[in-house]
Design a protein around this motif. Structure first.
Motif, PDB file in Angstrom:
ATOM      1  N   GLU A  13     -25.237  17.567  39.114  1.00 23.50           N
ATOM      2  CA  GLU A  13     -25.407  18.127  40.454  1.00 23.50           C
ATOM      3  C   GLU A  13     -26.223  17.135  41.272  1.00 23.50           C
ATOM      4  N   CYS A  14     -25.557  16.498  42.236  1.00 22.12           N
ATOM      5  CA  CYS A  14     -26.220  15.478  43.037  1.00 22.12           C
ATOM      6  C   CYS A  14     -27.061  16.123  44.138  1.00 22.12           C
ATOM      7  N   ARG A  15     -28.033  15.392  44.600  1.00 22.72           N
ATOM      8  CA  ARG A  15     -28.957  15.926  45.596  1.00 22.72           C
ATOM      9  C   ARG A  15     -28.255  16.191  46.920  1.00 22.72           C
ATOM     10  N   LEU A  20     -21.334   4.756  42.533  1.00 22.83           N
ATOM     11  CA  LEU A  20     -22.569   4.047  42.207  1.00 22.83           C
ATOM     12  C   LEU A  20     -23.354   3.969  43.511  1.00 22.83           C
ATOM     13  N   ASP A  21     -24.211   4.949  43.729  1.00 18.78           N
ATOM     14  CA  ASP A  21     -24.796   5.151  45.050  1.00 18.78           C
ATOM     15  C   ASP A  21     -25.599   3.962  45.549  1.00 18.78           C
ATOM     16  N   HIS A  22     -26.227   3.247  44.637  1.00 23.64           N
ATOM     17  CA  HIS A  22     -27.011   2.071  45.019  1.00 23.64           C
ATOM     18  C   HIS A  22     -26.997   1.098  43.856  1.00 23.64           C
ATOM     19  N   PHE A  23     -27.170  -0.166  44.165  1.00 21.49           N
ATOM     20  CA  PHE A  23     -27.194  -1.173  43.100  1.00 21.49           C
ATOM     21  C   PHE A  23     -28.508  -1.144  42.326  1.00 21.49           C
ATOM     22  N   ARG A  24     -29.506  -0.470  42.880  1.00 23.47           N
ATOM     23  CA  ARG A  24     -30.767  -0.305  42.163  1.00 23.47           C
ATOM     24  C   ARG A  24     -30.769   1.014  41.406  1.00 23.47           C
ATOM     25  N   GLU A  25     -31.174   0.964  40.154  1.00 18.04           N
ATOM     26  CA  GLU A  25     -31.144   2.144  39.287  1.00 18.04           C
ATOM     27  C   GLU A  25     -31.972   3.295  39.851  1.00 18.04           C
ATOM     28  N   ALA A  26     -33.154   2.995  40.365  1.00 25.96           N
ATOM     29  CA  ALA A  26     -34.053   4.057  40.822  1.00 25.96           C
ATOM     30  C   ALA A  26     -33.437   4.862  41.956  1.00 25.96           C
ATOM     31  N   PHE A  27     -32.761   4.197  42.889  1.00 26.60           N
ATOM     32  CA  PHE A  27     -32.169   4.909  44.018  1.00 26.60           C
ATOM     33  C   PHE A  27     -30.969   5.744  43.578  1.00 26.60           C
ATOM     34  N   HIS A  28     -30.156   5.186  42.701  1.00 32.31           N
ATOM     35  CA  HIS A  28     -29.011   5.949  42.194  1.00 32.31           C
ATOM     36  C   HIS A  28     -29.496   7.204  41.462  1.00 32.31           C
ATOM     37  N   ASP A  29     -30.498   7.053  40.612  1.00 36.02           N
ATOM     38  CA  ASP A  29     -31.009   8.197  39.852  1.00 36.02           C
ATOM     39  C   ASP A  29     -31.738   9.193  40.738  1.00 36.02           C
ATOM     40  N   GLU A  71     -30.650  10.183  43.478  1.00 34.43           N
ATOM     41  CA  GLU A  71     -29.569  11.042  43.970  1.00 34.43           C
ATOM     42  C   GLU A  71     -28.932  11.869  42.862  1.00 34.43           C
ATOM     43  N   ARG A  72     -28.763  11.275  41.672  1.00 36.19           N
ATOM     44  CA  ARG A  72     -27.927  11.891  40.646  1.00 36.19           C
ATOM     45  C   ARG A  72     -28.661  12.322  39.384  1.00 36.19           C
ATOM     46  N   GLY A  73     -29.946  12.054  39.293  1.00 36.04           N
ATOM     47  CA  GLY A  73     -30.706  12.500  38.138  1.00 36.04           C
ATOM     48  C   GLY A  73     -31.062  11.369  37.199  1.00 36.04           C
TER      49      GLY A  73
END
Length: 318
Positions: free
Chosen positions: A49-51, A152-161, A163-165
């Motif tokens: 469940e994405c933000r 893949l919302d962002h190339f940086r892991e922290a930003f993707h997570d 949004e998606r957990g």
């Protein structure tokens, strides 16, 4: 309720009348001038469940239920009967690989000569053995006619997570590495909500793709798609007929000029056709149960029409 109140406040009086704007001007509409893509929403169930999911997909949301392979067949037959010049069949969700009939749906679309695009998070549903075996078989037979566009919302892991957990980025990269090793054509869908410029985003994705050996062109907008934010509460202008000339935008460039989407609502006997992938729940954008009924014009009577499509220049197609 709070979101509905906020939307009403910022867009007071707007997007009410399908034919007239709040100032009484003729609202812009878009004819189906060149139907190139037919989308199927496979169901709103998703493994995460994405933000900020515009369709509210989650492990519990089945407002749009699983469409069946037989129902897909019916619409593929209608494409031929209506002589639509469709080149691409798209599958979105939810997470398409949660639908138990996804591989047969992909197969029959490819067998008929269409390009097939699947929007996926490339996580556990795709990595089940039965699904992987099906994808391997399709890839070996149809090659680059099949594309999986990975969120893949962002190339940086922290930003993707964000949004998606936690851990979502790592699981998606794992899935992409399997697609790479299997030789399945990939694209990526990113988001532009963290303030990076287009150039910065594409440079970041290019470095990521090079690091993992992903054959994805970060500078090709059809292979690395960067979506603007979809916020129904943002204040946006209504699009009038005169806007085409003012903005130097052609109606045929708007998504609903070239695509329609099939959805199946919970509790209904048959699927319905809606104007585009962005408005699966809005009843005013439901066009009927058949492609023939869906050939009518679409009035741009929603904030997404203005911000995402006309002003944002975005499209869900490949």
């Amino acid at each position: 309720m709070k979101d509905q109140v906020e939307e009403a406040r910022v867009n007071a009086g707007k997007f009410r009348d399908p034919h007239l704007t709040a100032t009484g001007e003729r609202r812009a509409s878009v004819p189906l001038s060149h139907p190139e893509t037919l989308w199927f929403n496979t169901g709103t169930l998703c493994n995460i469940e994405c933000r900020n999911c515009y369709i509210f997909s989650s492990p519990s949301n089945d407002d749009l239920v699983y469409i069946t392979a037989a129902e897909v067949t019916g619409y593929l037959d209608q494409i031929a009967a209506r002589d639509w010049p469709v080149r691409e069949i798209g599958f979105t969700g939810g997470e398409p690989f949660m639908n138990p009939e996804i591989i047969p749906m992909l197969r029959q679309s490819l067998e008929r000569g269409f390009e097939v695009l699947v929007l996926t998070n490339a996580m556990r549903p795709m990595m089940r053995r039965r699904v992987r075996e099906g994808l391997q078989d399709l890839a070996s037979t149809y090659g680059d006619k099949l594309t999986l566009r990975v969120s893949l919302d962002h190339f940086r892991e922290a930003f993707h997570d964000e949004e998606r957990g936690a851990g979502a980025y790592a699981r998606t990269i794992e899935g992409m590495e399997w697609l790479r090793d299997t030789g399945i054509r990939m694209a990526v869908a990113g988001r532009t909500v963290w303030g990076d410029s287009d150039a910065e985003s594409r440079a970041g994705y290019a470095a990521l793709f090079a690091r993992h050996g992903f054959a994805i062109d970060a500078n090709d907008p059809s292979m690395t798609v960067l979506f603007p934010e979809m916020d129904e509460n943002a204040e946006v202008p209504e699009i009038t007929e005169s806007c085409w000339g003012i903005l130097d935008v052609k109606s045929e460039s708007i998504m609903c000029a070239s695509s329609r989407m099939i959805v199946k609502r919970k509790g209904t006997a048959r699927p319905a056709v809606v104007s585009c992938t962005l408005l699966p729940y809005a009843p005013e954008f439901e066009l009927g149960e058949t492609l023939a009924e869906a050939e009518r014009d679409v009035h741009l009577n929603h904030p997404h029409c203005a911000k995402f499509c006309v002003l944002g220049g975005a499209s869900c197609s490949g």
